[in-house]
Design a protein around this motif. Structure first.
Motif, PDB file in Angstrom:
ATOM      1  N   ALA A  20     -24.761  -2.170  14.380  1.00  0.00           N
ATOM      2  CA  ALA A  20     -24.264  -2.304  13.003  1.00  0.00           C
ATOM      3  C   ALA A  20     -22.905  -1.634  12.892  1.00  0.00           C
ATOM      4  N   ALA A  21     -22.160  -2.060  11.891  1.00  0.00           N
ATOM      5  CA  ALA A  21     -20.886  -1.436  11.550  1.00  0.00           C
ATOM      6  C   ALA A  21     -20.917  -1.017  10.099  1.00  0.00           C
ATOM      7  N   LEU A  22     -20.305   0.120   9.809  1.00  0.00           N
ATOM      8  CA  LEU A  22     -20.128   0.580   8.437  1.00  0.00           C
ATOM      9  C   LEU A  22     -18.648   0.894   8.283  1.00  0.00           C
ATOM     10  N   LEU A  23     -17.958   0.129   7.424  1.00  0.00           N
ATOM     11  CA  LEU A  23     -16.512   0.265   7.266  1.00  0.00           C
ATOM     12  C   LEU A  23     -16.144   0.253   5.795  1.00  0.00           C
ATOM     13  N   GLN A  24     -15.231   1.132   5.433  1.00  0.00           N
ATOM     14  CA  GLN A  24     -14.747   1.166   4.052  1.00  0.00           C
ATOM     15  C   GLN A  24     -13.260   1.463   4.046  1.00  0.00           C
ATOM     16  N   LEU A  25     -12.530   0.672   3.310  1.00  0.00           N
ATOM     17  CA  LEU A  25     -11.081   0.810   3.205  1.00  0.00           C
ATOM     18  C   LEU A  25     -10.736   1.125   1.753  1.00  0.00           C
ATOM     19  N   ASP A  26     -10.075   2.253   1.531  1.00  0.00           N
ATOM     20  CA  ASP A  26      -9.656   2.663   0.191  1.00  0.00           C
ATOM     21  C   ASP A  26      -8.138   2.654   0.145  1.00  0.00           C
ATOM     22  N   VAL A  27      -7.595   1.819  -0.752  1.00  0.00           N
ATOM     23  CA  VAL A  27      -6.154   1.590  -0.781  1.00  0.00           C
ATOM     24  C   VAL A  27      -5.611   1.926  -2.174  1.00  0.00           C
TER      25      VAL A  27
ATOM     26  N   ALA B 219       0.833  -1.205   0.000  1.00  0.00           N
ATOM     27  CA  ALA B 219       0.000   0.000   0.000  1.00  0.00           C
ATOM     28  C   ALA B 219       0.866   1.254   0.000  1.00  0.00           C
ATOM     29  N   ARG B 220       0.552   2.177  -0.904  1.00  0.00           N
ATOM     30  CA  ARG B 220       1.159   3.505  -0.869  1.00  0.00           C
ATOM     31  C   ARG B 220       0.368   4.423   0.054  1.00  0.00           C
ATOM     32  N   SER B 221      -0.937   4.276   0.029  1.00  0.00           N
ATOM     33  CA  SER B 221      -1.823   5.092   0.863  1.00  0.00           C
ATOM     34  C   SER B 221      -3.076   4.286   1.142  1.00  0.00           C
ATOM     35  N   ALA B 222      -3.541   4.318   2.392  1.00  0.00           N
ATOM     36  CA  ALA B 222      -4.761   3.583   2.744  1.00  0.00           C
ATOM     37  C   ALA B 222      -5.553   4.390   3.756  1.00  0.00           C
ATOM     38  N   ARG B 223      -6.819   4.566   3.461  1.00  0.00           N
ATOM     39  CA  ARG B 223      -7.710   5.307   4.343  1.00  0.00           C
ATOM     40  C   ARG B 223      -8.870   4.407   4.753  1.00  0.00           C
ATOM     41  N   LEU B 224      -9.081   4.345   6.055  1.00  0.00           N
ATOM     42  CA  LEU B 224     -10.192   3.595   6.624  1.00  0.00           C
ATOM     43  C   LEU B 224     -11.251   4.585   7.080  1.00  0.00           C
ATOM     44  N   THR B 225     -12.460   4.425   6.592  1.00  0.00           N
ATOM     45  CA  THR B 225     -13.586   5.266   6.978  1.00  0.00           C
ATOM     46  C   THR B 225     -14.625   4.380   7.659  1.00  0.00           C
ATOM     47  N   GLY B 226     -15.152   4.848   8.793  1.00  0.00           N
ATOM     48  CA  GLY B 226     -16.109   3.971   9.439  1.00  0.00           C
ATOM     49  C   GLY B 226     -16.835   4.575  10.612  1.00  0.00           C
ATOM     50  N   THR B 227     -17.878   3.857  11.026  1.00  0.00           N
ATOM     51  CA  THR B 227     -18.650   4.223  12.212  1.00  0.00           C
ATOM     52  C   THR B 227     -19.447   3.010  12.656  1.00  0.00           C
ATOM     53  N   PHE B 228     -20.152   3.175  13.781  1.00  0.00           N
ATOM     54  CA  PHE B 228     -20.955   2.088  14.334  1.00  0.00           C
ATOM     55  C   PHE B 228     -22.294   2.623  14.829  1.00  0.00           C
ATOM     56  N   TRP B 229     -23.306   1.794  14.719  1.00  0.00           N
ATOM     57  CA  TRP B 229     -24.548   1.988  15.458  1.00  0.00           C
ATOM     58  C   TRP B 229     -24.393   1.092  16.688  1.00  0.00           C
TER      59      TRP B 229
ATOM     60  N   VAL C  92     -18.656   9.980  11.626  1.00  0.00           N
ATOM     61  CA  VAL C  92     -17.848   9.082  10.809  1.00  0.00           C
ATOM     62  C   VAL C  92     -16.395   9.489  10.954  1.00  0.00           C
ATOM     63  N   GLY C  93     -15.547   8.509  11.279  1.00  0.00           N
ATOM     64  CA  GLY C  93     -14.115   8.765  11.406  1.00  0.00           C
ATOM     65  C   GLY C  93     -13.357   8.297  10.185  1.00  0.00           C
ATOM     66  N   THR C  94     -12.197   8.904   9.994  1.00  0.00           N
ATOM     67  CA  THR C  94     -11.286   8.485   8.920  1.00  0.00           C
ATOM     68  C   THR C  94      -9.899   8.341   9.537  1.00  0.00           C
ATOM     69  N   TRP C  95      -9.216   7.249   9.192  1.00  0.00           N
ATOM     70  CA  TRP C  95      -7.907   6.974   9.770  1.00  0.00           C
ATOM     71  C   TRP C  95      -6.930   6.528   8.681  1.00  0.00           C
ATOM     72  N   ASP C  96      -5.683   6.909   8.837  1.00  0.00           N
ATOM     73  CA  ASP C  96      -4.605   6.468   7.960  1.00  0.00           C
ATOM     74  C   ASP C  96      -4.110   5.116   8.470  1.00  0.00           C
ATOM     75  N   VAL C  97      -4.292   4.076   7.687  1.00  0.00           N
ATOM     76  CA  VAL C  97      -3.915   2.721   8.113  1.00  0.00           C
ATOM     77  C   VAL C  97      -2.895   2.110   7.161  1.00  0.00           C
TER      78      VAL C  97
ATOM     79  N   ARG D 209     -10.820  -1.113  -3.202  1.00  0.00           N
ATOM     80  CA  ARG D 209     -11.838  -0.630  -2.262  1.00  0.00           C
ATOM     81  C   ARG D 209     -12.481  -1.832  -1.577  1.00  0.00           C
ATOM     82  N   VAL D 210     -12.462  -1.826  -0.257  1.00  0.00           N
ATOM     83  CA  VAL D 210     -13.061  -2.884   0.552  1.00  0.00           C
ATOM     84  C   VAL D 210     -14.163  -2.238   1.378  1.00  0.00           C
TER      85      VAL D 210
END
Length: 896
Positions: A228-235, A145-155, A185-190, A244-245
């Motif tokens: 519930a969980a909502l998660l998205q990983l963009d690499v 990975a050169r760059s990866a961003r995780l976006t997510g939140t929870f109910w 919604v949070g975004t993190w560098d992973v 995109r996961v």
């Protein structure tokens, strides 16, 4: 006339910008697309004449220079951030010597817009109060990975895992908001957690605030019945591929070791049920089920403006073996948990019970927890050593009892949203230093996602009254501007259609009891006034008008609501919290304070109208400002006529009359004298509750009664601040007498045990006075954010030296003073972009020098300075009657 800007090609090589910041915490990504603000600080004390901003992504844009000395909360140029856009900003400043070089770049990154957020909310359909949900998905990356961003939140609340590691350093994600109106919604560098080949993303999901038990009446599922969980990983990979996961029903779901997890009750964990390696590659999930799509409202998702709850400190706790158990003493009342290393056998049950204090016989005092079990229970999976640590919960405690295994070690994990200390204070009296520490820890323990009343019992709610009385102190001690921006948005969202502000935010009391019961849940004086008071505290302390602009509509609605209830006159007689927990009120009737409740209510009505007028002048409508100022004056006059004489016979009434400007100018001296007389008569005994305590020392100082103020501050007999310290408190108590002199907690016999928190920050508001008066370091209302620093120490015979520092948006401001050979010597540091006003304790024989030269007045420029006052006025906590009225031309007091 302002100085003209120098030519752009004239550079002052010796000056540079040390820092460029936004209103968001350093390093936070996934910010809102609009409203970015910039603040900066210089390396040298050169007055700023103007600034210039450049910004770029692919193309560089350089905006024209702006002629101004403003450098805090400047709106950034450029269009709205695009979805996930990474943009860089740099600033340079013009001084009389030329332009500084460009600052290091500030990198900001926007959150994905809804069209790019394709993840679906998924879960496992576990019942409320039951097992936590495990979610898992494996995916392949063709390259590193050169760059990866995780976006997510929870109910609910959750933890995110990548390849067996925590994906973030946060807890209880996404925190507590009014979920039906706003979910963060949070975004993190992973990037560093991924590798080429097989990877695994996972999540652990629990009930949390979303559907877990909330409030003392045991309700649950207040916002929904399925987590519930909502998660998205963009690499972006080094080979150029984009992967995109996103969470979907194709993910796998199961349960594991956590049999239950509640914020009040703790966790029940059977380690034998843990699927080892479930969040890592190579795990066989063929026995897991497909995840379920969960029908929740995703239209309320929005980017957060502050980071989440983090670990703020860890340390080893003392473990004392007992017969059949071990007592763990953390040494400090905290919000958090224990990480234990125990020795036992497979199948052993280890129980960890928590409490804030001990009974005199050494047992845990748990009665004040009410129905909160505050207990973690573990079933061991194997013989030998095991590390035990809870997830999806937290406790408010100092002591814990461990039964069922031998404890080898205990590590304390303290958590908070207040993770960036801003200020330091120390003086000659170690008891005041301990009090300062206690207040710091009370803020840490109660700033867990929102400003709560307490972190331990079956409550932990965002009481608006507690928040407003402590707001100024909170802003002094920690960098929590973005924390307030977030929670005050929730205050506005929860505001009722008629403008009333709930007593708790998020408002879980909206549907409690009968209509008559609900009269106290909204619109109460000193509680609803958080709508006007807290934004001003933030503006005063940090200097950016952003919060005033954001909250102006809410402020208007609140004052309009008060007008409608008053019929254009005074507020009617009705239930009020009043000066809550006045030490002389009946223990089971804490609203029955000495200060007349109607006086208190209308005093805050006038005060809120006046604050709204000030806000209208700054960010609103000048015509409205005039109307609101007239309203404030009219209500204040009527309030004084109706209740003034009765009110000023009480400490709280007199303090409100002075600090909220209810007493007419011709009566202020008399009110101050009466307040000081009452304090002397009672040997400094505190006779105030939640609303009076933050103001009483300021009111004494306003009248010049510093002897009496110090007598109250330094008193150690109950009720007093230092009684708590001398009884071993490590945080601030809810009740002045929570422990008697023999160490017994208050009992249920007098009805008080239901409200007996040993970590309640409201009375800790006194620390702001310690900074402003004992140390003598304060911002001003006319030049907020420490653009103008008031240096106004008031030495006391019992406190011959003090020092304090505050990390302002412009740099560190500090004062250090001592009485030496009969002179007052002061060392000052005033950051670039600031200036100082000296308000010194002089006598007729005093001479003042500034940097060894005679000083006759005027502003002090930025830089390092030494001030000497010969024959200064020194106050005496035992003296009584000395007066040295404050020079209030700069108006340094906090907005209560």
């Amino acid at each position: 006339m302002p100085e003209p800007l120098p030519s752009l090609d004239i550079v002052d090589a010796g000056n540079r910008l040390l820092r460029l910041d936004s209103q968001y915490p350093p390093g936070m990504i996934g910010v809102p697309s609009e409203g970015l603000r910039l603040s900066w600080r210089q390396s040298r004390p050169e007055p700023q004449l103007g600034y210039q901003v450049r910004w770029w992504n692919d193309n560089v844009h350089i905006d024209p220079p702006v002629s101004t000395d403003a450098s805090i909360g400047i709106l950034a140029p450029g269009p709205a951030l695009g979805s996930g856009e990474r943009r860089l900003y740099s600033v340079r400043v013009a001084t009389l010597h030329g332009w500084t070089g460009w600052s290091d770049a500030l990198v900001v990154e926007g959150m994905l817009v809804p069209d790019d957020l394709i993840a679906l909310p998924i879960g496992g359909g576990r019942p409320t109060g039951g097992q936590a949900t495990l979610l898992r998905h494996r995916f392949e990356l063709p390259a590193t990975a050169r760059s990866a961003r995780l976006t997510g939140t929870f109910w609910g609340i959750g933890e995110i895992r990548l390849n067996g590691q925590n994906a973030t350093d946060e807890h209880l994600t996404p925190g507590w908001t009014p979920y039906s109106k706003r979910i963060l919604v949070g975004t993190w560098d992973v990037t560093g957690l991924l590798h080429s080949g097989e990877n695994v993303i996972g999540a652990l999901v629990g009930d949390g605030w979303y559907r877990g038990r909330l409030g003392w009446d045991g309700r649950q599922e207040l916002y929904g019945d399925e987590t519930a969980a909502l998660l998205q990983l963009d690499v972006e990979c080094v080979d150029g591929s984009l992967i995109r996961v996103a969470s979907s029903p194709q993910w796998r779901v199961a349960t594991g070791a956590i049999q239950s997890a509640g914020l009040y009750d703790g966790v029940t964990v059977d380690l034998r049920q843990e699927p080892r390696g479930w969040d890592s590659a190579g795990f066989d999930d063929s026995g897991w089920q497909p995840a379920r799509g969960i029908p929740v409202d995703t239209s309320v998702l929005e980017p957060r403006v502050t980071t989440g709850v983090r670990t703020v400190e860890e340390w080893g706790a003392q473990v004392v073996p007992r017969q059949g158990s071990a007592l763990v003493d953390t040494g400090q009342n905290i919000a958090g948990w224990l990480r234990l290393v125990v020795v036992g056998s497979a199948g052993d049950v280890v129980t960890v019970r928590h409490a804030e204090v001990l009974e005199p016989d050494g047992a845990l005092h748990t009665a004040s927890l009410r129905s909160a079990r505050a207990t973690d229970s573990y079933v061991l999976a194997h013989d030998g050593e095991t590390v035990l640590e809870p997830h999806l919960t937290y406790h408010g405690f100092q002591f814990a009892e461990v039964v069922g295994a031998s404890v080898l070690s205990a590590t304390v994990v303290a958590i908070s949203s207040a993770d960036r200390p801003r200020a330091e204070f120390v003086c000659a009296d170690d008891r005041l230093n301990r009090l300062h520490s206690n207040v710091v820890w009370s803020q840490r323990g109660n700033f867990v996602s929102l400003p709560t009343d307490c972190p331990q019992r079956d409550e932990r709610l965002g009481w608006t009254g507690d928040a407003q009385v402590f707001a100024s102190t909170a802003c002094t001690l920690f960098d929590v501007e973005s924390f307030w921006l977030s929670w005050m948005r929730d205050v506005a969202l929860e505001q009722e259609e008629n403008g009333s502000i709930p007593s708790v935010v998020p408002n879980i009391l909206a549907n409690v009891g009968t209509d008559e019961d609900r009269t106290w849940t909204s619109g109460r004086a000193g509680w609803g006034d958080v709508a006007t008071i807290a934004p001003w505290a933030v503006y005063d302390s940090y200097g950016s008008d952003e919060i005033l602009a954001r909250q102006l509509g809410s402020m208007r609605k609140w004052v309009s609501h008060l007008e409608s209830r008053s019929g254009g006159d005074l507020l009617p007689r009705e239930f009020q919290f009043g000066d809550w927990l006045d030490p002389d009120a009946p223990a089971d009737r804490p609203s029955e304070a000495k200060a007349p409740a109607d006086f208190v209510a209308n005093a805050f009505f006038a005060h809120s109208a006046r604050l709204l007028a000030d806000a209208e002048d700054l960010v609103g409508d000048a015509t409205r400002a005039v109307l609101m100022r007239d309203l404030a004056a009219r209500v204040a006059e009527l309030t004084w006529i109706q209740w003034g004489e009765e009110a000023i016979d009480t400490q709280t009434g007199a303090a409100l009359a002075l600090e909220l400007h209810i007493a007419p100018p011709t009566e202020r001296e008399r009110v101050g004298a009466r307040l000081a007389e009452r304090v002397r008569e009672q040997d400094g005994r505190i006779a105030t509750g939640f609303l009076g305590t933050p103001l009483v020392l300021h009111a004494l100082a306003t009248g010049g009664y510093f002897d009496e103020a110090y007598e109250m501050l330094l008193r150690s007999e109950p009720p007093s601040w230092l009684y708590q310290v001398e009884m071993g408190a490590t945080t601030v108590w809810e009740r002045w007498d929570a422990l008697d002199t023999d160490g017994h907690p208050l009992t249920a016999n007098d009805g008080s045990e239901g409200m007996l928190s040993f970590n309640h920050y409201a009375y800790g508001a006194v620390v702001d006075w310690m900074y402003r008066v004992v140390a003598g370091l304060a911002p001003t209302r006319r030049s907020p954010g420490y653009r103008t620093v008031i240096v106004a120490p008031r030495p006391c015979r019992q406190i011959p030296w003090a020092r304090a520092s505050i990390e302002t948006r412009l740099g560190a401001a500090s004062v250090s003073w001592t009485i030496r050979d009969g002179d007052l010597e002061i060392d000052l540091v005033i950051p670039p972009g600031s200036e100082a006003v000296l308000d010194l304790p002089v006598t007729e024989n005093s001479r003042i020098t500034l940097n060894e030269a005679p000083y006759s007045g005027g502003l002090v420029a930025a830089g390092v300075h030494h001030v000497t006052v010969s024959s200064p006025q020194v106050f005496d906590a035992a003296g009584g009657g000395h007066r040295s009225p404050r020079d209030l031309t700069a108006d340094t007091r906090p907005r209560p």
